[in-house]
Design a protein around this motif. Structure first.
Motif, PDB file in Angstrom:
ATOM      1  N   GLU A 118       0.806  -1.218   0.000  1.00  0.00           N
ATOM      2  CA  GLU A 118       0.000   0.000   0.000  1.00  0.00           C
ATOM      3  C   GLU A 118       0.843   1.273   0.000  1.00  0.00           C
ATOM      4  O   GLU A 118       0.513   2.241  -0.675  1.00  0.00           O
ATOM      5  N   ASN A 119       1.923   1.277   0.756  1.00  0.00           N
ATOM      6  CA  ASN A 119       2.717   2.509   0.857  1.00  0.00           C
ATOM      7  C   ASN A 119       3.813   2.596  -0.206  1.00  0.00           C
ATOM      8  O   ASN A 119       4.694   3.449  -0.121  1.00  0.00           O
ATOM      9  N   ARG A 120       3.783   1.695  -1.199  1.00  0.00           N
ATOM     10  CA  ARG A 120       4.789   1.713  -2.252  1.00  0.00           C
ATOM     11  C   ARG A 120       4.145   1.607  -3.626  1.00  0.00           C
ATOM     12  O   ARG A 120       4.610   0.871  -4.504  1.00  0.00           O
ATOM     13  N   ILE A 197      12.436  -1.770  -8.800  1.00  0.00           N
ATOM     14  CA  ILE A 197      11.274  -2.641  -8.984  1.00  0.00           C
ATOM     15  C   ILE A 197      11.089  -3.600  -7.815  1.00  0.00           C
ATOM     16  O   ILE A 197       9.980  -4.118  -7.605  1.00  0.00           O
ATOM     17  N   CYS A 198      12.125  -3.880  -7.057  1.00  0.00           N
ATOM     18  CA  CYS A 198      11.999  -4.793  -5.917  1.00  0.00           C
ATOM     19  C   CYS A 198      11.253  -4.159  -4.751  1.00  0.00           C
ATOM     20  O   CYS A 198      10.913  -4.851  -3.781  1.00  0.00           O
ATOM     21  N   MET A 199      11.001  -2.870  -4.823  1.00  0.00           N
ATOM     22  CA  MET A 199      10.260  -2.177  -3.767  1.00  0.00           C
ATOM     23  C   MET A 199       8.761  -2.178  -4.023  1.00  0.00           C
ATOM     24  O   MET A 199       7.988  -1.746  -3.174  1.00  0.00           O
ATOM     25  N   LEU A 200       8.320  -2.686  -5.188  1.00  0.00           N
ATOM     26  CA  LEU A 200       6.910  -2.639  -5.567  1.00  0.00           C
ATOM     27  C   LEU A 200       6.240  -3.986  -5.341  1.00  0.00           C
ATOM     28  O   LEU A 200       6.897  -5.030  -5.270  1.00  0.00           O
ATOM     29  N   GLY A 201       4.904  -3.961  -5.233  1.00  0.00           N
ATOM     30  CA  GLY A 201       4.148  -5.203  -5.221  1.00  0.00           C
ATOM     31  C   GLY A 201       4.167  -5.852  -6.597  1.00  0.00           C
ATOM     32  O   GLY A 201       4.318  -5.172  -7.616  1.00  0.00           O
TER      33      GLY A 201
END
Length: 374
Positions: A118-120, A197-201
């Motif tokens: 949600e926060n990313r 991209i590793c920080m995203l769902g």
């Protein structure tokens, strides 16, 4: 039809018979071993029973009472049956425990990353430019296995057309998989338009990219459900996409139009139409980053020309990363990435790489020699 064209019906039938025999061989040996086990247990039990009976008969009557002989025989038979059943059940349970071991193994698999974070959340128009940067990218499939990608560092500008070439096992397909995080990076980063991209769902990541696979993927349902699986586009947008990929007339001529049936794997459509449907699906998403895995390898030259024309016109502003299994596919790319043993050996314009002795020049020469030999 292909088998009949080459007159290989007999060898095809024989090959199927051989494969059926190979499949049944394990069942035959398993049943045979079970029967042999039962025979041996029965034989051992019979020998034990005979010895016990002989022992009871030849002992002096002062030691063995006649009334206890029948009781001893009954006890021996019961013991024999229990022994046989215990051994049989232990073998049966041991065989079936293989399924339990598999369930235990799958239950310990590392799950994928979160579907949404949600926060990313990325910006609504991300990726807006299609700039890609790899920083010391390292990938391995399992913790105990060696690295497949061994520190790839490169930068791709938005709108560039990049061809990825290399020999079998060099890491080309792994490079595409890691963009969709089917395999998580072991080290390094992939930054697209300033976002790691590793920080995203996973859904927020994968839904923003487009991909055209080598083999077209269609699902049982309708044309509408295949070109717009989650129902986020209007009929007007779908028809515009079908018109751009030159399928509008073919689908409009069908009685059910967009609700025309698609069989499992799209078997009721030609290979060219399936690939064009996959192309229309990507065009609807309007992604600025497109991945291609030799998308025209399984279609005829006419459909190939159509697809290439559509890609040049409708994806002119997109960043395209294309895995090439045939050298001519990448000759018109802006730059070519040569992957060898998991490393980025060369990354430059095709014309520049051909001016000097390079791995790419060697691949081109090898392809030319093979083509002239045919």
């Amino acid at each position: 039809m292909t088998i009949r064209a080459f007159r290989k019906e007999d060898s095809f039938c024989q090959e199927n018979v051989n494969r059926v025999n190979s499949s049944l061989r394990m069942d035959f040996h398993n049943n045979g071993s079970n029967e042999w086990l039962g025979f041996r247990l029965e034989l051992i039990g019979s020998l034990v029973l005979c010895l016990s009976t002989m022992f009871m008969i030849f002992l002096p009557s002062s030691i063995v009472r006649p009334e206890n002989v029948g009781l001893s025989l009954s006890y021996g038979l019961s013991l024999n049956s229990v022994l046989f059943w215990a051994i049989y059940m232990s073998c049966f349970v041991e065989n079936r425990m293989v399924s339990v071991e598999r369930i235990k193994q799958f239950s310990r698999l590392q799950p994928e990353a979160a579907w949404h974070i949600e926060n990313r959340l990325p910006p609504p128009n991300w990726p807006s430019h299609g700039n890609v940067e790899l920083k010391d990218l390292q990938v391995r499939y399992l913790p105990s296995t060696p690295l497949v990608l061994k520190g790839i560092t490169l930068s791709i500008n938005g709108g560039e057309k990049i061809g990825v070439v290399g020999r079998t096992g060099s890491g080309k397909s792994t490079l595409i998989q890691v963009f969709f995080r089917l395999v998580e990076p072991t080290g390094g980063k992939i930054i697209i338009d300033g976002i790691d991209i590793c920080m995203l769902g996973l859904h927020d990541l994968r839904s923003r990219f487009g991909i055209i696979p080598q083999e077209p993927v269609l699902f049982e349902g309708t044309v509408r459900s295949n070109i717009d699986p989650i129902g986020q586009f209007s009929d007007e947008e779908i028809w515009k996409s079908l018109e751009r990929c030159q399928l509008k007339d073919a689908i409009a001529s069908k009685p059910d139009k967009l609700d025309s049936l698609v069989a499992d794997n799209g078997d009721n459509w030609s290979v060219g139409q399936r690939q064009l449907l996959c192309l229309g699906r990507v065009m609807l998403k309007r992604s600025r980053l497109l991945f291609m895995d030799e998308a025209t390898a399984s279609v005829d030259s006419q459909t190939d020309a159509i697809i290439q024309k559509i890609i040049r016109e409708d994806f002119a502003a997109c960043t395209i990363i294309s895995i090439a299994h045939r050298i001519p596919t990448v000759m018109d790319c802006d730059r070519v990435l040569v992957v060898d043993a998991g490393k980025a050996k060369e990354f430059d314009k095709p014309s520049h790489l051909l001016e000097r002795p390079t791995l790419f020049a060697a691949l081109v020469q090898e392809y030319a020699n093979r083509s002239s030999g045919l």
